[in-house]
Design a protein around this motif. Structure first.
Motif, mmCIF file in Angstrom:
data_model
loop_
_atom_site.group_PDB
_atom_site.id
_atom_site.type_symbol
_atom_site.label_atom_id
_atom_site.label_comp_id
_atom_site.label_asym_id
_atom_site.label_seq_id
_atom_site.Cartn_x
_atom_site.Cartn_y
_atom_site.Cartn_z
ATOM 1 N N GLY A 101 -12.450 15.146 -4.790
ATOM 2 C CA GLY A 101 -11.733 15.789 -5.871
ATOM 3 C C GLY A 101 -12.136 15.286 -7.239
ATOM 4 N N ALA A 102 -11.828 16.065 -8.248
ATOM 5 C CA ALA A 102 -12.052 15.651 -9.630
ATOM 6 C C ALA A 102 -11.090 14.521 -9.989
ATOM 7 N N PRO A 103 -11.462 13.669 -10.945
ATOM 8 C CA PRO A 103 -10.515 12.646 -11.418
ATOM 9 C C PRO A 103 -9.383 13.310 -12.204
ATOM 10 N N LEU A 104 -8.162 13.140 -11.715
ATOM 11 C CA LEU A 104 -7.007 13.864 -12.260
ATOM 12 C C LEU A 104 -5.946 12.880 -12.761
ATOM 13 N N LYS A 105 -4.995 13.402 -13.520
ATOM 14 C CA LYS A 105 -4.022 12.528 -14.175
ATOM 15 C C LYS A 105 -2.859 12.141 -13.278
ATOM 16 N N THR A 106 -2.426 13.034 -12.398
ATOM 17 C CA THR A 106 -1.216 12.769 -11.612
ATOM 18 C C THR A 106 -1.420 13.134 -10.151
ATOM 19 N N ILE A 107 -0.512 12.651 -9.319
ATOM 20 C CA ILE A 107 -0.540 13.018 -7.902
ATOM 21 C C ILE A 107 -0.173 14.493 -7.740
ATOM 22 N N HIS A 108 0.643 15.018 -8.624
ATOM 23 C CA HIS A 108 0.942 16.456 -8.592
ATOM 24 C C HIS A 108 -0.359 17.257 -8.706
ATOM 25 N N ASP A 109 -1.211 16.841 -9.646
ATOM 26 C CA ASP A 109 -2.493 17.530 -9.828
ATOM 27 C C ASP A 109 -3.349 17.429 -8.574
ATOM 28 N N ILE A 110 -3.349 16.239 -7.964
ATOM 29 C CA ILE A 110 -4.155 16.023 -6.761
ATOM 30 C C ILE A 110 -3.668 16.912 -5.627
ATOM 31 N N CYS A 111 -2.358 16.992 -5.457
ATOM 32 C CA CYS A 111 -1.843 17.791 -4.343
ATOM 33 C C CYS A 111 -2.095 19.280 -4.587
ATOM 34 N N ASN A 112 -2.053 19.706 -5.843
ATOM 35 C CA ASN A 112 -2.394 21.087 -6.154
ATOM 36 C C ASN A 112 -3.863 21.371 -5.851
ATOM 37 N N GLU A 113 -4.721 20.444 -6.254
ATOM 38 C CA GLU A 113 -6.163 20.595 -5.988
ATOM 39 C C GLU A 113 -6.444 20.637 -4.494
ATOM 40 N N THR A 114 -5.794 19.736 -3.752
ATOM 41 C CA THR A 114 -5.987 19.689 -2.302
ATOM 42 C C THR A 114 -5.498 20.978 -1.654
ATOM 43 N N GLN A 116 -5.173 23.948 -3.015
ATOM 44 C CA GLN A 116 -6.067 25.064 -3.342
ATOM 45 C C GLN A 116 -7.314 25.019 -2.474
ATOM 46 N N HIS A 117 -7.893 23.825 -2.323
ATOM 47 C CA HIS A 117 -9.095 23.682 -1.492
ATOM 48 C C HIS A 117 -8.829 24.091 -0.046
ATOM 49 N N LEU A 118 -7.727 23.616 0.510
ATOM 50 C CA LEU A 118 -7.451 23.925 1.918
ATOM 51 C C LEU A 118 -7.172 25.412 2.119
ATOM 52 N N VAL A 121 -10.613 27.051 1.992
ATOM 53 C CA VAL A 121 -11.316 26.771 3.252
ATOM 54 C C VAL A 121 -10.756 27.631 4.374
ATOM 55 N N LYS A 122 -9.439 27.759 4.434
ATOM 56 C CA LYS A 122 -8.827 28.534 5.518
ATOM 57 C C LYS A 122 -9.209 30.006 5.426
ATOM 58 N N GLN A 123 -9.264 30.544 4.220
ATOM 59 C CA GLN A 123 -9.657 31.948 4.077
ATOM 60 C C GLN A 123 -11.048 32.195 4.622
ATOM 61 N N VAL A 124 -11.979 31.316 4.271
ATOM 62 C CA VAL A 124 -13.354 31.476 4.747
ATOM 63 C C VAL A 124 -13.435 31.186 6.243
ATOM 64 N N ALA A 125 -12.801 30.100 6.678
ATOM 65 C CA ALA A 125 -12.885 29.688 8.077
ATOM 66 C C ALA A 125 -12.289 30.729 9.010
ATOM 67 N N ASP A 126 -11.174 31.344 8.616
ATOM 68 C CA ASP A 126 -10.552 32.365 9.461
ATOM 69 C C ASP A 126 -11.517 33.526 9.713
ATOM 70 N N GLN A 127 -12.278 33.890 8.696
ATOM 71 C CA GLN A 127 -13.241 34.978 8.864
ATOM 72 C C GLN A 127 -14.393 34.590 9.786
ATOM 73 N N LEU A 128 -14.672 33.290 9.860
ATOM 74 C CA LEU A 128 -15.781 32.807 10.689
ATOM 75 C C LEU A 128 -15.320 32.373 12.082
ATOM 76 N N GLY A 129 -14.018 32.392 12.335
ATOM 77 C CA GLY A 129 -13.515 31.910 13.622
ATOM 78 C C GLY A 129 -13.545 30.401 13.748
ATOM 79 N N VAL A 130 -13.394 29.723 12.607
ATOM 80 C CA VAL A 130 -13.453 28.261 12.560
ATOM 81 C C VAL A 130 -12.092 27.714 12.147
ATOM 82 N N GLY A 131 -11.718 26.572 12.708
ATOM 83 C CA GLY A 131 -10.527 25.851 12.286
ATOM 84 C C GLY A 131 -10.892 24.470 11.788
ATOM 85 N N PHE A 132 -9.931 23.774 11.181
ATOM 86 C CA PHE A 132 -10.165 22.410 10.702
ATOM 87 C C PHE A 132 -9.008 21.504 11.103
#
Length: 453
Positions: A101-114, A116-118, A121-132
């Motif tokens: 992740g990018a260097p962020l100011k707060t844990i709120h920012d980190i959890c939002n970034e995480t 969004q990423h997940l 990833v899920k949108q792309v993975a679901d189309q490919l038949g992949v899980g994480f």
């Protein structure tokens, strides 16, 4: 041959000391890895193919990620946020999918970034038949069954690892972690944070222990991932006893790095195998792999990334003691360390927990928590009791930080899962074992249904 000259000692030290910044500029970075799996076969995805890791990387580009290539091969992604800081998705040796992740100011920012990423990833993975799956160690597949990713440095590491330990290939291919990166304002501040966090890494290991299965069966560990690091490469791993000695600072860490055998140097976009060779010889123009050449600052910074102690110093400090796990614990790790390290009274209180431990205590605890988790003991106290104290110290530190979300909630809520784990004395790994022996009826494959993102 290049016309560069040896790097001065000051330049080597500055590569780390330049990270010092005033408290109002401190940031927090979070990293996490996760195992991909085919939803039909549960197999780890190969690089190529319609459901491969390359297809995942290509699919994510629809969300504004830019390609990172090595000799024309797609090996990662980057994306710049509104403040100009870069997050990256990297290609790990066995296809583990990592967000740095990018260097962020707060844990709120980190959890939002995480989050969004997940979701991306899920949108792309679901189309490919992949899980994480978030876990510390691959619960099902052997080393030989894990596809190897096409990245030059990994070829060198895979050849070298068996020469210096028995579990290095497991580290590369079958482990996942959560990490947190934090700043310091001076050498003295770096030393205080390094010593305190290094001593406490085994406590984090116990709180996050989530790797009790290997090849479909219980493996005798609560954190098989942490155990892997005890026999990967003694030259570049461990508890670094010198950190607790008088006089420790940037210079002493630079000496440690200089004395750690190299993996590689990079020239013209290609990795040159320098495994086992000396950076001090490189400094003298006598590196067998590149005779007559001197290292660049990039060579030094690359070398610093090949050190794997429980806490690693670059231009910031990396906390490296935790198993991979669910979304909630990705946010919890940086919350734990920000609460402890970014509040002066909390840092002092945390040091009081560990200041009387000697290096034998550190080393023994590091090994004991891999099997015993919160039931391990050090200096007459249980790890569970220390963990309760540590989480409470972190909570107070986050309260003192007073960083509020849009809903005017501070960062303490991200510790709630760790608080439950510490209070109960039961690690996530033990809860998985209870499921294995109970509802799962001995079928480890159930983890892919019950614990996927």
């Amino acid at each position: 041959m290049t016309d560069n000259a040896p790097l001065s000692r000051d330049v080597l030290i500055e590569a780390m000391s330049k990270g010092a910044k005033p408290k109002d500029q401190w940031r927090i970075g979070a990293e996490h890895e996760k195992f991909g799996f085919d939803k039909t076969t549960l197999a780890r995805p190969a690089y190529d193919g319609p459901s491969g890791i390359k297809a995942m990387l290509e699919g994510l580009q629809r969300f504004g990620w830019s390609r990172v290539e090595e000799n024309g091969v797609l090996i990662g992604l980057e994306r710049r946020n509104d403040e100009g800081f870069i997050a990256s998705v990297s290609l790990e040796p066995g296809g583990q999918f990592e967000l740095s992740g990018a260097p962020l100011k707060t844990i709120h920012d980190i959890c939002n970034e995480t989050g969004q990423h997940l979701m991306e990833v899920k949108q792309v993975a679901d189309q490919l038949g992949v899980g994480f799956l978030g876990a510390g160690f691959d619960p099902l597949w052997t080393r030989e069954q894990v596809p190897v990713m096409p990245k030059g440095r990994y070829d060198i590491m895979r050849a070298y690892m068996p020469k210096v330990g028995t579990l290095g290939l497991d580290m590369m291919l079958r482990t996942c972690t959560i990490q947190a990166n934090l700043d310091f304002d001076s050498e003295a501040d770096m030393v205080a944070k390094f010593r305190t966090s290094l001593a406490l890494q085994p406590i984090a290991t116990a709180l996050f222990a989530c790797s009790p299965f290997t090849e479909g069966r219980p493996n005798g560990f609560l954190s098989a991932r942490a155990n892997v690091w005890t026999d990967t490469d003694a030259d570049r791993t461990g508890m670094l006893g010198f950190v607790f000695e008088d006089g420790f600072g940037f210079e002493r860490y630079a000496d440690y790095a200089l004395d750690t055998p190299m993996y590689f140097a990079k020239r013209d976009g290609k990795y040159v195998d320098a495994s086992g060779q000396s950076f001090r010889d490189f400094q003298a123009g006598k590196l067998p792999a590149l005779p007559g050449e001197y290292p660049t600052l990039k060579d030094w910074n690359d070398h610093l990334t090949t050190l794997f102690p429980e806490v690693r110093l670059k231009a910031y400090l990396e906390m490296r003691g935790a198993d991979g796990g669910p979304w909630s614990r990705i946010c919890a790790l940086p919350a734990l360390w920000a609460g402890v390290l970014y509040d002066a009274p909390s840092l002092a209180a945390a040091w009081d927990l560990v200041k009387d431990w000697d290096i034998a205590d550190h080393e023994r605890l590091r090994r004991d928590v891999t099997r015993l988790g919160l039931k391990a003991e050090v200096a007459g106290r249980s790890v569970r009791d220390i963990a309760v104290d540590l989480v409470n110290i972190a909570k107070q530190g986050l309260k003192n930080r007073a960083r509020f979300s849009g809903g005017m909630v501070d960062e303490r809520g991200y510790l709630s899962e760790l608080e439950d784990i510490a209070d109960s004395g039961i690690t996530p790994a033990e809860r998985l074992l209870d499921l294995y022996h109970g509802a799962w009826q001995g079928d480890v494959k159930r983890i892919y249904a019950d614990f996927a993102y």
